[in-house]
Design an enzyme around this catalytic site. Structure first.
Site, PDB file in Angstrom:
ATOM      1  N   ASN A  67       0.856  -1.186   0.000  1.00  0.00           N
ATOM      2  CA  ASN A  67       0.000   0.000   0.000  1.00  0.00           C
ATOM      3  C   ASN A  67       0.889   1.233   0.000  1.00  0.00           C
ATOM      4  O   ASN A  67       1.808   1.344   0.817  1.00  0.00           O
ATOM      5  CB  ASN A  67      -0.911   0.015   1.225  1.00  0.00           C
ATOM      6  CG  ASN A  67      -1.894   1.175   1.193  1.00  0.00           C
ATOM      7  OD1 ASN A  67      -1.523   2.323   1.382  1.00  0.00           O
ATOM      8  ND2 ASN A  67      -3.156   0.869   0.953  1.00  0.00           N
TER       9      ASN A  67
ATOM     10  N   THR B 184      -4.998  -0.438  -2.756  1.00  0.00           N
ATOM     11  CA  THR B 184      -5.493   0.871  -2.370  1.00  0.00           C
ATOM     12  C   THR B 184      -6.664   0.678  -1.426  1.00  0.00           C
ATOM     13  O   THR B 184      -7.557  -0.153  -1.688  1.00  0.00           O
ATOM     14  CB  THR B 184      -5.883   1.736  -3.581  1.00  0.00           C
ATOM     15  OG1 THR B 184      -6.367   3.012  -3.109  1.00  0.00           O
ATOM     16  CG2 THR B 184      -6.924   1.095  -4.470  1.00  0.00           C
ATOM     17  N   GLU B 185      -6.658   1.417  -0.298  1.00  0.00           N
ATOM     18  CA  GLU B 185      -7.581   1.098   0.782  1.00  0.00           C
ATOM     19  C   GLU B 185      -9.038   1.364   0.462  1.00  0.00           C
ATOM     20  O   GLU B 185      -9.926   0.922   1.188  1.00  0.00           O
ATOM     21  CB  GLU B 185      -7.188   1.827   2.073  1.00  0.00           C
ATOM     22  CG  GLU B 185      -7.140   3.322   1.989  1.00  0.00           C
ATOM     23  CD  GLU B 185      -5.719   3.837   1.812  1.00  0.00           C
ATOM     24  OE1 GLU B 185      -5.418   4.908   2.341  1.00  0.00           O
ATOM     25  OE2 GLU B 185      -4.910   3.188   1.116  1.00  0.00           O
ATOM     26  N   ASN B 186      -9.316   2.081  -0.618  1.00  0.00           N
ATOM     27  CA  ASN B 186     -10.714   2.280  -0.988  1.00  0.00           C
ATOM     28  C   ASN B 186     -11.278   1.130  -1.805  1.00  0.00           C
ATOM     29  O   ASN B 186     -12.412   1.205  -2.262  1.00  0.00           O
ATOM     30  CB  ASN B 186     -10.900   3.599  -1.733  1.00  0.00           C
ATOM     31  CG  ASN B 186     -10.042   3.706  -2.970  1.00  0.00           C
ATOM     32  OD1 ASN B 186      -8.832   3.540  -2.911  1.00  0.00           O
ATOM     33  ND2 ASN B 186     -10.659   3.985  -4.103  1.00  0.00           N
TER      34      ASN B 186
ATOM     35  N   SER C 246     -11.418  -4.220   2.651  1.00  0.00           N
ATOM     36  CA  SER C 246     -10.077  -3.692   2.407  1.00  0.00           C
ATOM     37  C   SER C 246      -9.307  -3.517   3.712  1.00  0.00           C
ATOM     38  O   SER C 246      -8.141  -3.898   3.828  1.00  0.00           O
ATOM     39  CB  SER C 246     -10.167  -2.353   1.674  1.00  0.00           C
ATOM     40  OG  SER C 246      -8.887  -1.878   1.344  1.00  0.00           O
TER      41      SER C 246
END
Length: 448
Positions: free
Chosen positions: A258, A281-283, A324
């Site tokens: 990340n 990607t955390e979204n 996520s």
């Protein structure tokens, strides 16, 4: 099979009452039920508690409700992208509560699942844990977070069938899936409504049992705000690029990685598909590729955590924000590369708040800093005024405690070896004397 009523925007927003708790899906303007929010802004409904990752951009989405004075309180993880939200908080015009992004997503998922709350290691020892119950579980300090439910949820899906089954597009799942489960009344704004049966069962992300009403609304470029297009112009200093190149050396084939905002983002530009590094990607995406080169934006491509359009590599996958961050907290992310404001001798990190500013922008930083298996911090060695950033003890609000594994600055590379801050490498054009003079933290030297 039941039929979920299709109603107009005006009919939908009339269902929101003064004083309601309103959940709003979306990450930035991606997957954001912007038409519902704008229709609500045309009403006199007030004293709302807004819950979402952020309130949108100034005057767009929830930002329009804020501008109108319709919000009593906002609960989210990243409000600093809207200057009007920052000012409202500073002036005391709107109450606010900040939660780490993964904590927010999990709290909504818990609320939707009928779970009263949960303990999480994220934010332990930081300002966001103050006043909350904490326990040591499995040897780790953890913070109790109550589940979140709302009176009404506004969510956005790409397609619905007449039974209310929903399908999301690319990174538009984000907070929408959890919010669809966590409100007394769920209204889904969708691009297209098709007859029941036209969405294959295995392509349904939210079952119709959660959805009370459908509103058809067509998305336009204007609705996406700053994510509508991607700029190809990017000026990068040699020092920043050197840090990105050095961070890349720490990544191995097969690593799930990340990359944070700022200098870490530059690492993505250096990675080729042949490197075999899987960007997260955390979204809600694994397998992040480079920015599109055709000028397309969020209407055509997924977006990353910086709300910038990106491409999807072969083998990519999409999921929602709760899943996520479960990956992150569950130690399924091998490396996180993040920016920093301060790092200290005890491997503590401060990277999200500065004195005199409201604490409005933690985003996913706390989750990543405490959840990734290896944490690399990239930052300039000093502030613009020359004050050091590698310090004996962090004075800024902490992001995570004893979490940093490596620090890469424009002058040096530090690692924590046997619990000691250790200088292991000098960066191009840097000297040992300069590093000693501009570092107040005590460190040992192990240079080749």
């Amino acid at each position: 099979m039941k039929t979920v009523p299709q109603i107009s925007l005006k009919e939908a927003v009339a269902l929101v009452k003064d004083g309601d708790i309103l959940l709003q899906g979306g990450f930035g303007m991606t997957g954001n039920p912007v038409h519902l929010m704008h229709a609500l802004a045309e009403t006199s409904t007030k004293n709302l508690t807004f819950i979402g990752n952020n309130v949108g951009e100034a005057g767009i989405g929830g930002g329009r409700l804020l501008r109108n004075g319709q919000l009593k309180k906002m609960i989210g993880s990243f409000f600093t992208s809207n200057p009007e939200a920052v000012k409202a908080a500073q002036d005391g015009a709107v109450e606010y509560e900040l939660l780490p992004q993964g904590t927010l997503a999990e709290a909504i998922r818990a609320g939707g699942a009928g779970i009263g709350g949960f303990f999480t290691p994220t934010s332990a020892g930081t300002a966001l844990a103050e006043g909350r119950e904490t326990k040591i579980l499995n040897g780790v300090e953890q913070v109790f977070i109550p589940g979140i439910r709302g009176n009404v949820a506004f969510i956005r899906a790409w397609k619905a069938d007449t039974a209310g089954n929903l399908q999301y597009r690319m990174t538009e799942q984000n907070f929408n899936r959890a919010m669809a489960t966590a409100a007394d009344l769920v209204i889904a704004e969708v691009e297209e409504i098709v007859p029941v049966g036209e969405i294959a069962p295995e392509h349904i992300h939210t079952p119709g049992s959660y959805v009370d009403y459908l509103v058809q609304a067509t998305l336009t470029l204007e609705d996406l705000g700053s994510s509508a297009t991607v700029s190809s112009s990017k000026k990068v200093s040699e020092a920043r690029m050197n840090m990105a190149k050095r961070a890349l050396k720490e990544l191995k084939k097969g690593d799930v990685v990340n990359l944070g905002i700022g200098i870490p983002t530059l690492v993505a530009d250096l990675i080729s598909e042949e490197d075999g590094i899987i960007l997260h990607t955390e979204n809600g995406m694994l397998g992040v590729g480079p920015a599109p080169t055709d000028g397309g934006g969020a209407m055509d491509y997924p977006v990353n955590a910086g709300k910038v359009p990106i491409t999807a590599l072969n083998g990519s996958s999409y999921f929602d924000s709760a899943d996520s961050f479960a990956m992150i907290r569950g130690k399924h992310v091998d490396v996180a590369v993040m920016g920093g404001l301060e790092v200290d001798e005890q491997a503590n990190l401060a990277n999200w708040a500065v004195p005199g500013q409201p604490l409005l922008g933690v985003g996913g930083a706390m989750d990543l800093a405490s959840g990734a298996n290896k944490l690399i911090i990239t930052m300039m060695h000093t502030e613009r005024d020359g004050s050091p950033k590698v310090v004996p003890t962090c004075e800024l609000p902490l992001t995570a405690i004893k979490a940093v594994d490596m620090v890469i600055t424009d002058k040096a590379v530090f690692e924590y070896i046997d619990g000691q801050l250790t200088l292991t490498e000098l960066m191009p054009n840097a000297t040992l004397e300069d590093v000693r003079a501009t570092t107040t933290a005590k460190f040992v030297e192990k240079l080749d």
